[in-house]
Design an enzyme around this catalytic site. Sequence first.
Site, PDB file in Angstrom:
ATOM      1  N   HIS A  67       0.826  -1.192   0.000  1.00 42.28           N
ATOM      2  CA  HIS A  67       0.000   0.000   0.000  1.00 42.28           C
ATOM      3  C   HIS A  67       0.865   1.248   0.000  1.00 42.28           C
ATOM      4  O   HIS A  67       2.046   1.209   0.344  1.00 42.28           O
ATOM      5  CB  HIS A  67      -0.955   0.031   1.203  1.00 42.28           C
ATOM      6  CG  HIS A  67      -0.271  -0.182   2.523  1.00 42.28           C
ATOM      7  ND1 HIS A  67      -0.011  -1.440   3.047  1.00 42.28           N
ATOM      8  CD2 HIS A  67       0.211   0.703   3.436  1.00 42.28           C
ATOM      9  CE1 HIS A  67       0.591  -1.325   4.214  1.00 42.28           C
ATOM     10  NE2 HIS A  67       0.752  -0.035   4.472  1.00 42.28           N
ATOM     11  N   CYS A 176     -35.000  21.020 -21.976  1.00 42.18           N
ATOM     12  CA  CYS A 176     -36.440  21.267 -22.067  1.00 42.18           C
ATOM     13  C   CYS A 176     -36.704  21.967 -23.394  1.00 42.18           C
ATOM     14  O   CYS A 176     -35.772  22.436 -24.047  1.00 42.18           O
ATOM     15  CB  CYS A 176     -36.939  22.096 -20.891  1.00 42.18           C
ATOM     16  SG  CYS A 176     -36.320  23.791 -20.836  1.00 42.18           S
TER      17      CYS A 176
END
Length: 636
Positions: A67, A176
């Site tokens: 890690h 829209c």
Amino acid sequence: MKLIELFSCDATALDVKAKDKDAVINKLVDLQFTHGNITDKEAYKKAIYAREAEFSTYVGEGIAVPHAKTDVVTAPSLAVVRLAEPIQYNEDDDDKSSLFFMIAAPMNGNLHVDMLARMMSLLANEEFVAKLNAAKTPQEFLDLIAKEEEQNFGNESFTEEEVPQAGYRILCVTACPTGIAHTYMAAENLQKAGAAMGIPTKVETNGSGGVKNALTAEEIAKCDGIIIAADKNVEMARFDGKPVVITRVADGIHKPEELINKIVNGEAPIYHATGGAPAAAPNESAGSAIYKHLMNGVSHMLPFVVGGGIMIALAFLLDDYSIDPSNFGMNTPLAAFFKTVGNAAFGFMLPILAGFIAMSIADRPGLAVGFAGGVLAMNGTSFTGLMNGDITGVSGGFLAALLAGFAAGYLVRFLEKITEKMPKAMDGIRPMLIYPLGGILLIGILMCAINPLMGAINTGISWVLNSMGGSSKILLGCVLGGMMSVDMGGPINKAAYVFGTAALSMGQFDVMAAVMIGGMVPPIAIALSCTFFPKKWTTEERNNGLVNYVMGLCFISEGAIPYAAADPGRVLPSCIVGSAIAGGLSMAFGCTLQAPHGGIFVFPTVGHPLMYVVALLIGSIVGAVILSALKKTKAE
């Protein structure tokens, strides 16, 4: 956040052949890089080796967990390698290793510690590790981890820290018909909901000013899914193979969390681009589909109507009627300029409407066919006229253009269907030759055949509107004004507006005046209530209400939507009554309007402007008083 969310199948490799530690680390780093959260691959690998130099990350039982915590990692992630043959990972390890989990963590905080703690808790179960070693596929491997984590920790996050995400998990597109308020309100609410849920979200708006904040191919490839909240068609081929939720723009405003959860919970269907008709929402009704196609045409038509219409109105304002009443609008050079340019734009209204309706139905192949049909509808071309040497007749107007658009779209779809079994070698000919030629031929025959009927209907409607007077015209004004407030930018509002523009194209200027004043009332009524009845509103509502003065005066009804959404039972009836009264009074006073938009900015072109202002004030005040009477007093 759960640990399983940091894995992916792309970063999980099983039965890998590796001869030593370096080969394993190289493979794991390559897998980590697929997450898209490492800005410098070599720097990350260097950090892994630096951690290995401090102390071995071998944890026993054939498992190692290399890690690194480094600033080249933008978000935490995990990668997995399972070897086909175990190796001696470090010289001092008491056994060989075959199972490797690599952790990538950002520099800020201690996420790597929390990740490691959760991972070690899971790997302490020998039976679970045995199942991992027996898994056949990456998906099966990750399913085992998800199940084990669920059994041991439920929905408990592995950390109390805020976990940054790499890139955007959710992408959205909002649109829209007019591309003004609804588009941006849906975008804002989706963005806010994503932030509140801790899910990085990006929204592309397809508004009146074009596409903004466009989604990139890389973002689309890496995201979890896409939300399309639109009442008109948007470009969909780019989303092929991704989970996509297709819904109305109103759902983006009112149900953003629900839409995002559909992506997060894996409930979104995979979208497959077909190259034919644009995508539709699942279980979309015929009525919804027709509305979407119509609004696609209307949204593209509006700039021509608004720009051209206002220029024509300005021409009348600037002209001198006394010079030649029969040539009003063209008597002076300045007026002639505005009238000529305005007519040029306004004249495209019907072909654009028909063309983009057809395009909505049949994609790009439908555009040319619909445009040709719209021109024929506008000119009223018929077989009878052509036999007499006359290419023009009685225009079918708005209705004929609507019919042309829908007919053109479905004719092209028909051509696509009957030619789909042609040899693949001819695929290039279909869109370049068969669709435009066959489509324009068929729409030409159809429109020339029915244009006389459509012209007669158009003439009849014009006659009815002209013959209306007194109470019948006032009633029409009330109905149209009230319709503008029913859903404020939605289908009913648009139906009234489309009727107004159609009447405008037939010279019925009083209808457009009633429509516009009906749309101006809701925001102004709310603003008046916030100003004069402050105890009925919260501080935030009062502050935002002031903006509605501007919205209303600019004829942007959508300014009232947040208030209507929060309290529809009181806001909508009040606004409908106010708008209906304003529309009726506009008709009663004989007000006219030759511009299809503009609000207060086109008041100089209004016939009987003073009475128009009176009608607006009365409607707005009535709406505000009713609303304030219905609202309960707010506790500060």
